[in-house]
Design a protein around this motif. Structure first.
Motif, PDB file in Angstrom:
ATOM      1  N   LEU A   1     -23.280  37.112  12.790  1.00  0.00           N
ATOM      2  CA  LEU A   1     -22.000  36.618  12.280  1.00  0.00           C
ATOM      3  C   LEU A   1     -22.195  35.780  11.019  1.00  0.00           C
ATOM      4  O   LEU A   1     -21.408  35.874  10.074  1.00  0.00           O
ATOM      5  CB  LEU A   1     -21.288  35.798  13.363  1.00  0.00           C
ATOM      6  N   VAL A   2     -23.238  34.950  11.008  1.00  0.00           N
ATOM      7  CA  VAL A   2     -23.530  34.162   9.804  1.00  0.00           C
ATOM      8  C   VAL A   2     -23.773  35.092   8.624  1.00  0.00           C
ATOM      9  O   VAL A   2     -23.270  34.873   7.520  1.00  0.00           O
ATOM     10  CB  VAL A   2     -24.753  33.250  10.032  1.00  0.00           C
ATOM     11  N   LEU A   3     -24.533  36.145   8.853  1.00  0.00           N
ATOM     12  CA  LEU A   3     -24.829  37.101   7.789  1.00  0.00           C
ATOM     13  C   LEU A   3     -23.565  37.794   7.287  1.00  0.00           C
ATOM     14  O   LEU A   3     -23.322  37.885   6.079  1.00  0.00           O
ATOM     15  CB  LEU A   3     -25.835  38.130   8.293  1.00  0.00           C
ATOM     16  N   VAL A   4     -22.742  38.263   8.209  1.00  0.00           N
ATOM     17  CA  VAL A   4     -21.511  38.970   7.830  1.00  0.00           C
ATOM     18  C   VAL A   4     -20.572  38.048   7.054  1.00  0.00           C
ATOM     19  O   VAL A   4     -20.003  38.436   6.021  1.00  0.00           O
ATOM     20  CB  VAL A   4     -20.813  39.532   9.087  1.00  0.00           C
ATOM     21  N   LEU A   5     -20.411  36.824   7.522  1.00  0.00           N
ATOM     22  CA  LEU A   5     -19.510  35.884   6.844  1.00  0.00           C
ATOM     23  C   LEU A   5     -20.056  35.476   5.483  1.00  0.00           C
ATOM     24  O   LEU A   5     -19.291  35.244   4.538  1.00  0.00           O
ATOM     25  CB  LEU A   5     -19.286  34.656   7.732  1.00  0.00           C
ATOM     26  N   THR A   6     -21.374  35.382   5.361  1.00  0.00           N
ATOM     27  CA  THR A   6     -21.976  35.093   4.059  1.00  0.00           C
ATOM     28  C   THR A   6     -21.687  36.215   3.073  1.00  0.00           C
ATOM     29  O   THR A   6     -21.308  35.977   1.919  1.00  0.00           O
ATOM     30  CB  THR A   6     -23.493  34.899   4.204  1.00  0.00           C
ATOM     31  N   LEU A   7     -21.862  37.445   3.520  1.00  0.00           N
ATOM     32  CA  LEU A   7     -21.591  38.595   2.658  1.00  0.00           C
ATOM     33  C   LEU A   7     -20.114  38.654   2.275  1.00  0.00           C
ATOM     34  O   LEU A   7     -19.772  38.996   1.135  1.00  0.00           O
ATOM     35  CB  LEU A   7     -22.014  39.881   3.363  1.00  0.00           C
ATOM     36  N   ARG A   8     -19.248  38.320   3.196  1.00  0.00           N
ATOM     37  CA  ARG A   8     -17.819  38.318   2.879  1.00  0.00           C
ATOM     38  C   ARG A   8     -17.502  37.277   1.809  1.00  0.00           C
ATOM     39  O   ARG A   8     -16.716  37.529   0.888  1.00  0.00           O
ATOM     40  CB  ARG A   8     -16.987  38.026   4.134  1.00  0.00           C
ATOM     41  N   ALA A   9     -18.137  36.106   1.911  1.00  0.00           N
ATOM     42  CA  ALA A   9     -17.916  35.072   0.897  1.00  0.00           C
ATOM     43  C   ALA A   9     -18.417  35.516  -0.468  1.00  0.00           C
ATOM     44  O   ALA A   9     -17.815  35.196  -1.499  1.00  0.00           O
ATOM     45  CB  ALA A   9     -18.609  33.776   1.325  1.00  0.00           C
ATOM     46  N   LEU A  10     -19.506  36.278  -0.507  1.00  0.00           N
ATOM     47  CA  LEU A  10     -20.062  36.731  -1.782  1.00  0.00           C
ATOM     48  C   LEU A  10     -19.156  37.726  -2.493  1.00  0.00           C
ATOM     49  O   LEU A  10     -19.279  37.914  -3.707  1.00  0.00           O
ATOM     50  CB  LEU A  10     -21.437  37.372  -1.562  1.00  0.00           C
ATOM     51  N   SER A  11     -18.257  38.348  -1.765  1.00  0.00           N
ATOM     52  CA  SER A  11     -17.382  39.351  -2.389  1.00  0.00           C
ATOM     53  C   SER A  11     -16.493  38.729  -3.462  1.00  0.00           C
ATOM     54  O   SER A  11     -16.007  39.436  -4.352  1.00  0.00           O
ATOM     55  CB  SER A  11     -16.531  40.040  -1.328  1.00  0.00           C
ATOM     56  N   ALA A  12     -16.273  37.412  -3.389  1.00  0.00           N
ATOM     57  CA  ALA A  12     -15.419  36.738  -4.372  1.00  0.00           C
ATOM     58  C   ALA A  12     -16.198  36.257  -5.591  1.00  0.00           C
ATOM     59  O   ALA A  12     -15.596  35.759  -6.539  1.00  0.00           O
ATOM     60  CB  ALA A  12     -14.703  35.560  -3.715  1.00  0.00           C
ATOM     61  N   TRP A  13     -17.519  36.411  -5.587  1.00  0.00           N
ATOM     62  CA  TRP A  13     -18.324  35.922  -6.697  1.00  0.00           C
ATOM     63  C   TRP A  13     -18.271  36.884  -7.881  1.00  0.00           C
ATOM     64  O   TRP A  13     -18.007  38.079  -7.723  1.00  0.00           O
ATOM     65  CB  TRP A  13     -19.778  35.764  -6.255  1.00  0.00           C
ATOM     66  N   ALA A  14     -18.554  36.364  -9.070  1.00  0.00           N
ATOM     67  CA  ALA A  14     -18.652  37.203 -10.262  1.00  0.00           C
ATOM     68  C   ALA A  14     -19.828  38.162 -10.132  1.00  0.00           C
ATOM     69  O   ALA A  14     -20.751  37.928  -9.342  1.00  0.00           O
ATOM     70  CB  ALA A  14     -18.814  36.331 -11.501  1.00  0.00           C
ATOM     71  N   THR A  15     -19.804  39.229 -10.923  1.00  0.00           N
ATOM     72  CA  THR A  15     -20.754  40.334 -10.749  1.00  0.00           C
ATOM     73  C   THR A  15     -22.207  39.884 -10.802  1.00  0.00           C
ATOM     74  O   THR A  15     -23.009  40.199  -9.910  1.00  0.00           O
ATOM     75  CB  THR A  15     -20.515  41.402 -11.823  1.00  0.00           C
ATOM     76  N   LEU A  16     -22.602  39.136 -11.841  1.00  0.00           N
ATOM     77  CA  LEU A  16     -24.004  38.737 -11.978  1.00  0.00           C
ATOM     78  C   LEU A  16     -24.436  37.825 -10.844  1.00  0.00           C
ATOM     79  O   LEU A  16     -25.516  38.004 -10.264  1.00  0.00           O
ATOM     80  CB  LEU A  16     -24.227  38.040 -13.326  1.00  0.00           C
ATOM     81  N   ALA A  17     -23.610  36.845 -10.508  1.00  0.00           N
ATOM     82  CA  ALA A  17     -23.954  35.926  -9.414  1.00  0.00           C
ATOM     83  C   ALA A  17     -24.042  36.677  -8.090  1.00  0.00           C
ATOM     84  O   ALA A  17     -24.951  36.429  -7.280  1.00  0.00           O
ATOM     85  CB  ALA A  17     -22.928  34.804  -9.328  1.00  0.00           C
ATOM     86  N   ARG A  18     -23.104  37.596  -7.860  1.00  0.00           N
ATOM     87  CA  ARG A  18     -23.122  38.366  -6.605  1.00  0.00           C
ATOM     88  C   ARG A  18     -24.356  39.260  -6.528  1.00  0.00           C
ATOM     89  O   ARG A  18     -25.020  39.320  -5.491  1.00  0.00           O
ATOM     90  CB  ARG A  18     -21.850  39.205  -6.501  1.00  0.00           C
ATOM     91  N   SER A  19     -24.678  39.949  -7.608  1.00  0.00           N
ATOM     92  CA  SER A  19     -25.851  40.821  -7.614  1.00  0.00           C
ATOM     93  C   SER A  19     -27.128  40.025  -7.373  1.00  0.00           C
ATOM     94  O   SER A  19     -28.023  40.461  -6.630  1.00  0.00           O
ATOM     95  CB  SER A  19     -25.946  41.568  -8.947  1.00  0.00           C
ATOM     96  N   THR A  20     -27.220  38.855  -7.997  1.00  0.00           N
ATOM     97  CA  THR A  20     -28.397  38.009  -7.812  1.00  0.00           C
ATOM     98  C   THR A  20     -28.488  37.519  -6.374  1.00  0.00           C
ATOM     99  O   THR A  20     -29.577  37.477  -5.782  1.00  0.00           O
ATOM    100  CB  THR A  20     -28.350  36.816  -8.776  1.00  0.00           C
TER     101      THR A  20
END
Length: 406
Positions: free
Chosen positions: A339-358
């Motif tokens: 669940l921690v992993l899934v919620l972390t990934l969901r939060a990353l969906s709102a990040w800008a492209t470079l930050a999310r890719s990194t």
């Protein structure tokens, strides 16, 4: 007498905290378990700076814990503590927890408080990282004469922890440098890190760098949702399949591959995974208790598996953090980790492209190392992850600042 204002004192403390973080690779090369002390010191300096400046510590440190991912992470930690109630080795469990929690606290402080202050030390941090890697390459090439002259342990694997820490830092740091127009330094840093990893005996470092680099390359061509989905599927797959990893490898890994990877002790690793997997099957729901992997052969569950499987339970940990969570915390702990992993990934969906890719590259690199290398609760790794997250969040802030300027 010079009278300094609270703002000046706070700025000095913040700057010192950032400098300490930048020095982390060199400190690890000098003492390969030093990252908890380094990150703890940086966290204290940054906390003192925030308090001196009157910044809202509740918003900075407490509010994130009230988010879905924060509450789930806290629930995971609570389950770790609850499992001490049935641990057959309470002394070992408490000792493991006493090492892990301070490192986790330091990592959290650095990840939350350092990002706004890391910009001025980005270039020095890159040169420190480059110098550290060049030192590692030079000492390995010389037969470790520098370590011998300094009275340190003469063993090539002594550089594994420093290089794994460098591996965590290089993705967000080079992305930050590139985002701020220092592409040449970013490329040089990445190249030197790759050379140091290749010259070392740390296969996990090479594997982590390769996983992160492949993730970055793949995300250039994939939509955001697909990239997050594939990264999540890989990490969740590693977690879900961890209890049967040993059996799968025993059935599918050809002898020729074992021979080619003899230096990595693949046969022993498969046997270890099978033994801990058998322990999970014998007690899948609650696990043996937090921190028991250090002496898992003494846990009651060891008596419930075949005698030939018990020998490998004495290795200290399963060399797979996902499997260790299953063995010590059972299906409840594994579910909370997922669940921690899934919620972390969901939060990353709102990040800008470079930050999310990194961020996804960092997750991939850290995830594959956790799958093949060290114990789940090792303080040096936890502290290094905290420093990497600090640089990652600094990258995000920098991207947002550049966007606002436009």
């Amino acid at each position: 007498m010079i009278v300094r204002t609270a703002g000046e004192r706070a700025a000095t403390l913040d700057r010192l905290g950032a400098i300490v973080i930048a020095a982390l690779p060199a400190c690890m090369a000098a003492a390969n378990r030093s990252s908890p002390v380094v990150i703890g010191l940086a966290g204290i300096l940054l906390l003192a700076g925030a308090a001196t400046a009157g910044r809202p510590l509740r918003a900075l440190l407490v509010a994130p814990l009230a988010t879905p991912v924060g509450m789930t992470a806290l629930a995971f930690l609570v389950w770790c503590a609850v499992s001490l109630a049935w641990s057959p080795l309470p002394g070992l469990s408490l000792r493991t927890l006493s090492e892990f929690l301070p490192a986790l606290a330091g990592a959290y402080l650095v990840a939350r408080l350092a990002p706004p202050h890391l910009g001025p030390v980005a270039k020095p941090a890159a040169w420190i990282l480059v110098a550290t890697c060049l030192y590692v390459v030079a000492d390995l090439a010389s037969g470790l004469v520098i370590r011998e002259a300094l009275g340190q342990r003469v063993a090539a694997f002594a550089f594994n922890r420093p290089l794994l820490t460098v591996m965590l830092l290089v993705f967000p740091l080079t992305a930050y440098l590139a985002a701020t127009g220092r592409r040449g330094l970013a490329a040089l840093t990445a190249a030197i890190v790759a050379v140091a990893a290749w010259r070392s005996v740390s296969g996990a470092t090479v594997l982590g760098l390769a996983a992160g680099a492949l993730t970055v390359a793949a995300l250039r061509w994939l939509p955001a949702r697909a990239g997050i989905g594939l990264t999540g599927a890989a990490l969740l797959g590693a977690l879900v399949l961890a209890p049967i990893e040993g059996d799968l490898l025993a059935r599918t890994m050809p002898e020729a591959l074992h021979q080619r990877l003899a230096a990595s002790s693949t046969r022993a690793r498969v046997a270890i995974a099978r033994s801990f997997g058998a322990a999970v099957a014998a007690d899948p729901w609650r696990g043996a208790g937090y921190g028991t992997s250090g002496r898992f052969q003494d846990a009651p569950v060891a008596e419930r598996i075949e005698p030939e499987m018990r020998f490998m339970l004495a290795v200290g940990h399963p060399h797979n953090s996902f499997l260790q969570v299953w063995a010590e915390l059972g299906v409840v702990g594994a579910t909370l980790a997922a669940l921690v992993l899934v919620l972390t990934l969901r939060a990353l969906s709102a990040w800008a492209t470079l930050a999310r890719s990194t961020a996804l590259a960092l997750l991939a690199a850290a995830g594959i190392v956790a799958f093949v290398e060290h114990g789940a609760w090792q303080a040096w790794w936890t502290a290094g992850v905290g420093a990497a997250i600090a640089w990652l969040r600094a990258l995000r802030y920098q991207i947002e600042a550049l966007t606002d300027e436009r």
